[in-house]
Scaffold this active site. Structure first.
Site, PDB file in Angstrom:
ATOM      1  N   LYS A 132       0.844  -1.184   0.000  1.00 59.00           N
ATOM      2  CA  LYS A 132       0.000   0.000   0.000  1.00 59.00           C
ATOM      3  C   LYS A 132       0.889   1.246   0.000  1.00 59.00           C
ATOM      4  CE  LYS A 132       1.247   1.121   4.095  1.00 59.00           C
ATOM      5  NZ  LYS A 132       2.324   2.069   3.835  1.00 59.00           N
ATOM      6  N   TYR A 217      -2.504   4.464   7.100  1.00 58.20           N
ATOM      7  CA  TYR A 217      -2.797   3.556   8.207  1.00 58.20           C
ATOM      8  C   TYR A 217      -3.897   4.136   9.097  1.00 58.20           C
ATOM      9  CZ  TYR A 217       1.433   0.739   7.364  1.00 58.20           C
ATOM     10  OH  TYR A 217       2.396  -0.078   6.825  1.00 58.20           O
TER      11      TYR A 217
END
Length: 362
Positions: A132, A217
């Site tokens: 990611k 996150y």
């Protein structure tokens, strides 16, 4: 993530409740180990992913390497016992299609390169796992999803926190309304970045700065605690070093509104250390992870009733074994390309809000 909260609560709560059992029980199931090709042999692959594949995964193993540095390939080949025939340059990447020992291609490259290698891996007939953020834009995410769907290959995004007992417990506490209905969420992740010449500070490679790298996150934490997709965002940016961060963002704060009424406040930065938490506030109490919420190990947390005493796991082994299990059992992954796409849509909204100087709809 399903925007229908009732459906989301049922499915996500089941995942959260069952995942610790899955992570424990799967080690006892005799099965073939799937082969993994690592694409990009940088710091993350060297220090986290490869050791996990060598020591802790139960359902997959390292079988091939792709790098643009011949010296790295030689070193890794010797260290992990990879045959020379399974070591590839980027120019040789498409030859993976002829290697039956590779089932999964794990793309661990700078963000801007994810789309190209995910799409090429799918065309080579391999399942794909990518770091990611999934890509630098939502449009690229959709192209990656379409390519894997057309090739009938699975696509997973490396949202490792969704496979840790600590984050699964946070989801459970929210979904089962252990402290009543969730009212608000706070999340933040940042650190003081070093080398000013690294690729993470080049917009062409990284797509953005702290938000794309570690702020994602915190954004993920908000979305999976609330269980809905946000409807609007307002964000602010500041830079204290306009030379180092000439191309990318340094510090960003944002506020998300969700359709059920939950308000979420987030922050990320490349300017300082110590910002590392995820908190949920409910009618009858609170629950949080921190001061270590997103690190590779040593996660900790507490609730208004006391500390969270939960086991530590190898995040990379957990996410890779789960993806392998999805392939072996033909079941969906909880971190599909659509999850990466959802994050990029919000990230683009955050950048748009900063540019326009106002709240924007998502």
């Amino acid at each position: 993530m399903n925007t229908n909260r009732r459906s989301f609560v049922k499915t996500s709560a089941a995942l959260a409740a069952s995942a610790p059992f899955i992570l424990t029980a799967r080690a006892e199931e005799p099965t073939k180990k799937l082969g993994v090709a690592l694409v990009g042999l940088g710091s993350l692959a060297t220090n986290q992913i490869a050791p996990a594949l060598a020591k802790n995964t139960k359902l997959c193993k390292l079988t091939a390497l792709v790098s643009g540095t011949p010296e790295k390939l030689t070193t890794w080949q010797a260290q992990y016992g990879i045959p020379a025939s399974h070591c590839y340059s980027y120019e040789q990447f498409d030859s993976l299609k002829d290697n039956p020992d590779v089932d999964i291609v794990y793309v661990v490259l700078p963000n801007s390169l994810h789309p190209e290698y995910v799409i090429r891996a799918a065309k080579a007939g391999k399942h794909v796992f990518t770091e990611k953020p999934m890509a630098n834009s939502a449009a690229e995410c959709q192209q990656m999803i379409d390519a894997c769907r057309q090739a009938k290959r699975k696509l997973g995004v490396a949202y490792r926190c969704q496979f840790t007992p600590h984050h699964l417990e946070m989801i459970r506490l929210s979904r089962y309304e252990v402290f009543g209905k969730l009212k608000a969420v706070e999340a933040a992740f940042g650190f003081k970045i070093g080398d000013p010449k690294q690729w993470r500070l080049r917009k062409a490679l990284a797509g953005g700065g702290a938000l794309m790298d570690v702020g994602i996150y915190a954004l993920q934490g908000m979305r999976y605690l609330v269980g809905e997709e946000p409807v609007s965002v307002q964000a602010f940016e500041t830079k204290t070093d306009k030379v180092k961060f000439a191309e990318v963002d340094e510090t960003i704060t944002w506020e998300l509104k969700f359709p059920g009424g939950v308000l979420a406040k987030g922050a990320t930065s490349y300017a300082f250390n110590g910002m590392n938490y995820l908190r949920g506030y409910a009618d009858n109490g609170w629950f949080e992870l921190g001061p270590q919420a997103y690190g590779y190990g040593g996660l900790n947390g507490r609730t208004s009733r006391g500390p969270l005493e939960l086991p530590q796991v190898d995040h990379f082994a957990a996410e890779l074994d789960d993806f392998a299990e999805c392939i072996l059992k033909s079941r969906p992954t909880r971190v599909p390309g659509e999850e990466g796409l959802a994050d990029l849509k919000v990230i683009e909204g955050i950048y748009r809000s900063i540019a326009e100087g106002k709240a924007v709809k998502l």
